[in-house]
Design an enzyme around this catalytic site. Sequence first.
Site, mmCIF file in Angstrom:
data_model
loop_
_atom_site.group_PDB
_atom_site.id
_atom_site.type_symbol
_atom_site.label_atom_id
_atom_site.label_comp_id
_atom_site.label_asym_id
_atom_site.label_seq_id
_atom_site.Cartn_x
_atom_site.Cartn_y
_atom_site.Cartn_z
ATOM 1 N N SER A 140 -6.673 -5.305 -7.529
ATOM 2 C CA SER A 140 -7.556 -4.161 -7.340
ATOM 3 C C SER A 140 -8.333 -3.973 -8.632
ATOM 4 O O SER A 140 -7.787 -4.196 -9.722
ATOM 5 C CB SER A 140 -6.715 -2.918 -7.064
ATOM 6 O OG SER A 140 -7.536 -1.770 -7.138
ATOM 7 N N TYR A 163 1.118 1.911 -9.100
ATOM 8 C CA TYR A 163 0.255 0.907 -8.453
ATOM 9 C C TYR A 163 -0.669 0.224 -9.476
ATOM 10 O O TYR A 163 -0.768 -1.006 -9.506
ATOM 11 C CB TYR A 163 -0.566 1.580 -7.359
ATOM 12 C CG TYR A 163 -1.500 0.637 -6.638
ATOM 13 C CD1 TYR A 163 -1.002 -0.391 -5.845
ATOM 14 C CD2 TYR A 163 -2.880 0.772 -6.745
ATOM 15 C CE1 TYR A 163 -1.862 -1.264 -5.177
ATOM 16 C CE2 TYR A 163 -3.739 -0.082 -6.074
ATOM 17 C CZ TYR A 163 -3.228 -1.101 -5.292
ATOM 18 O OH TYR A 163 -4.080 -1.961 -4.644
HETATM 19 P P1 NAP Z 1 -1.964 -2.532 4.315
HETATM 20 O O1 NAP Z 1 -2.887 -2.121 5.392
HETATM 21 O O2 NAP Z 1 -0.930 -1.556 3.871
HETATM 22 O O3 NAP Z 1 -1.271 -3.911 4.686
HETATM 23 C C1 NAP Z 1 -0.347 -4.456 3.768
HETATM 24 C C2 NAP Z 1 0.231 -5.729 4.309
HETATM 25 O O4 NAP Z 1 1.222 -6.195 3.371
HETATM 26 C C3 NAP Z 1 0.952 -5.528 5.654
HETATM 27 O O5 NAP Z 1 0.835 -6.696 6.421
HETATM 28 C C4 NAP Z 1 2.402 -5.334 5.205
HETATM 29 O O6 NAP Z 1 3.362 -5.657 6.216
HETATM 30 C C5 NAP Z 1 2.437 -6.353 4.077
HETATM 31 N N1 NAP Z 1 3.608 -6.202 3.216
HETATM 32 C C6 NAP Z 1 3.988 -5.144 2.465
HETATM 33 N N2 NAP Z 1 5.155 -5.398 1.862
HETATM 34 C C7 NAP Z 1 5.526 -6.651 2.252
HETATM 35 C C8 NAP Z 1 6.638 -7.473 1.993
HETATM 36 N N3 NAP Z 1 7.653 -7.079 1.221
HETATM 37 N N4 NAP Z 1 6.660 -8.726 2.536
HETATM 38 C C9 NAP Z 1 5.664 -9.143 3.329
HETATM 39 N N5 NAP Z 1 4.590 -8.393 3.647
HETATM 40 C C10 NAP Z 1 4.533 -7.149 3.110
HETATM 41 O O7 NAP Z 1 -2.783 -2.905 2.971
HETATM 42 P P2 NAP Z 1 -4.230 -3.594 2.772
HETATM 43 O O8 NAP Z 1 -5.236 -2.530 2.550
HETATM 44 O O9 NAP Z 1 -4.477 -4.627 3.807
HETATM 45 O O10 NAP Z 1 -3.989 -4.285 1.350
HETATM 46 C C11 NAP Z 1 -3.779 -5.682 1.199
HETATM 47 C C12 NAP Z 1 -3.861 -6.010 -0.284
HETATM 48 O O11 NAP Z 1 -5.131 -5.561 -0.800
HETATM 49 C C13 NAP Z 1 -2.791 -5.301 -1.128
HETATM 50 O O12 NAP Z 1 -2.333 -6.190 -2.126
HETATM 51 C C14 NAP Z 1 -3.562 -4.133 -1.778
HETATM 52 O O13 NAP Z 1 -3.006 -3.749 -3.010
HETATM 53 C C15 NAP Z 1 -4.925 -4.782 -1.960
HETATM 54 N N6 NAP Z 1 -6.024 -3.822 -2.082
HETATM 55 C C16 NAP Z 1 -6.320 -2.984 -1.036
HETATM 56 C C17 NAP Z 1 -7.377 -2.097 -1.177
HETATM 57 C C18 NAP Z 1 -7.767 -1.153 -0.066
HETATM 58 O O14 NAP Z 1 -8.641 -0.291 -0.299
HETATM 59 N N7 NAP Z 1 -7.224 -1.280 1.119
HETATM 60 C C19 NAP Z 1 -8.138 -2.056 -2.373
HETATM 61 C C20 NAP Z 1 -7.790 -2.922 -3.403
HETATM 62 C C21 NAP Z 1 -6.746 -3.804 -3.259
HETATM 63 P P3 NAP Z 1 3.939 -4.525 7.222
HETATM 64 O O15 NAP Z 1 2.921 -4.352 8.318
HETATM 65 O O16 NAP Z 1 5.221 -5.141 7.679
HETATM 66 O O17 NAP Z 1 4.127 -3.276 6.418
#
Ligand code: NAP
Length: 245
Positions: A140, A163
């Site tokens: 991020s 985070y």
């Molecule tokens: P999300 O909607 O919360 O999805 C997270 C994913 O990670 C889900 O598939 C979740 O599985 C999985 N996960 C969490 N813990 C896990 C574990 N121990 N083993 C395997 N899978 C696991 O989040 P997202 O927005 O798609 O974010 C994805 C990445 O982008 C993250 O690294 C986040 O920090 C980064 N990011 C996001 C944003 C944003 O604005 N969304 C901005 C910057 C960076 P479950 O469905 O089983 O929970």
Amino acid sequence: MKSALVTGANKSIGLEVARQLAQTGVYVYLGSRDLEKGKQAIEKLKEEGITNVEVIQLDVTNDESVKKARTEIGKKTKTLDILINNAGIYGGYPQTALDATIDQFKETYDANVYSAVRLTQAFIDLLKKSPEPRIVNVTSSQGSITLHSDPAYKYYDYKGAVYLSSKAALNMYTVVLAYELKDTAFKVNAVCPGYTKTDFNGHRGTGTLEDAGKRIVKYALIDKDGPTGKFFSEENNPETGEVPW
Ligand code: NAP
């Protein structure tokens, strides 16, 4: 056909990355800690006509699960071209430096930092067999110490000790890994998808999944003259994408 492993790909950004990679013809191993959720994601992709995907049970915080995934994928392919360390968590509340608990830090670092170490070390032998191995650590811009020290940064007041520090640690791991692989064909980069509407932020994000996916896939497919050991956030630098650590 190139192959990729995407962690946390049963939904949100991970699923979109799996979709876009598969659409370019890459064979995608869709990592999901819950096998059922992963199967449902595969069904969704199949309904869209995408068949070059398969689910792999993968909890990135569990050594046994990572080992099993490595064994399973190793039976299917001798080479892995792309590893996307996408799975991540926010880490709950409070996120203040004074009140966040040690348990919150441990759980979040396990999912956001040690996961990348586990996955990289487990799959490095398969990746080394690829002529163009690529690792993208999904970070991020909020993990940038420089940006978060600048009151003009648009998320300056979005401080979250757990985070933000986990993503800063992931960034440093990326730099060191890229350095260790600098005399090889590897490209290892840290890429921010941008503030994206997902479950992660209660759908308050302003960006689309499509844009988030594109930003990550770009570095998964970067050519041999592309960058390595860099930090990209197009949202914060639309021109070159590169942002300071
Ligand atoms: P999300 O909607 O919360 O999805 C997270 C994913 O990670 C889900 O598939 C979740 O599985 C999985 N996960 C969490 N813990 C896990 C574990 N121990 N083993 C395997 N899978 C696991 O989040 P997202 O927005 O798609 O974010 C994805 C990445 O982008 C993250 O690294 C986040 O920090 C980064 N990011 C996001 C944003 C944003 O604005 N969304 C901005 C910057 C960076 P479950 O469905 O089983 O929970």
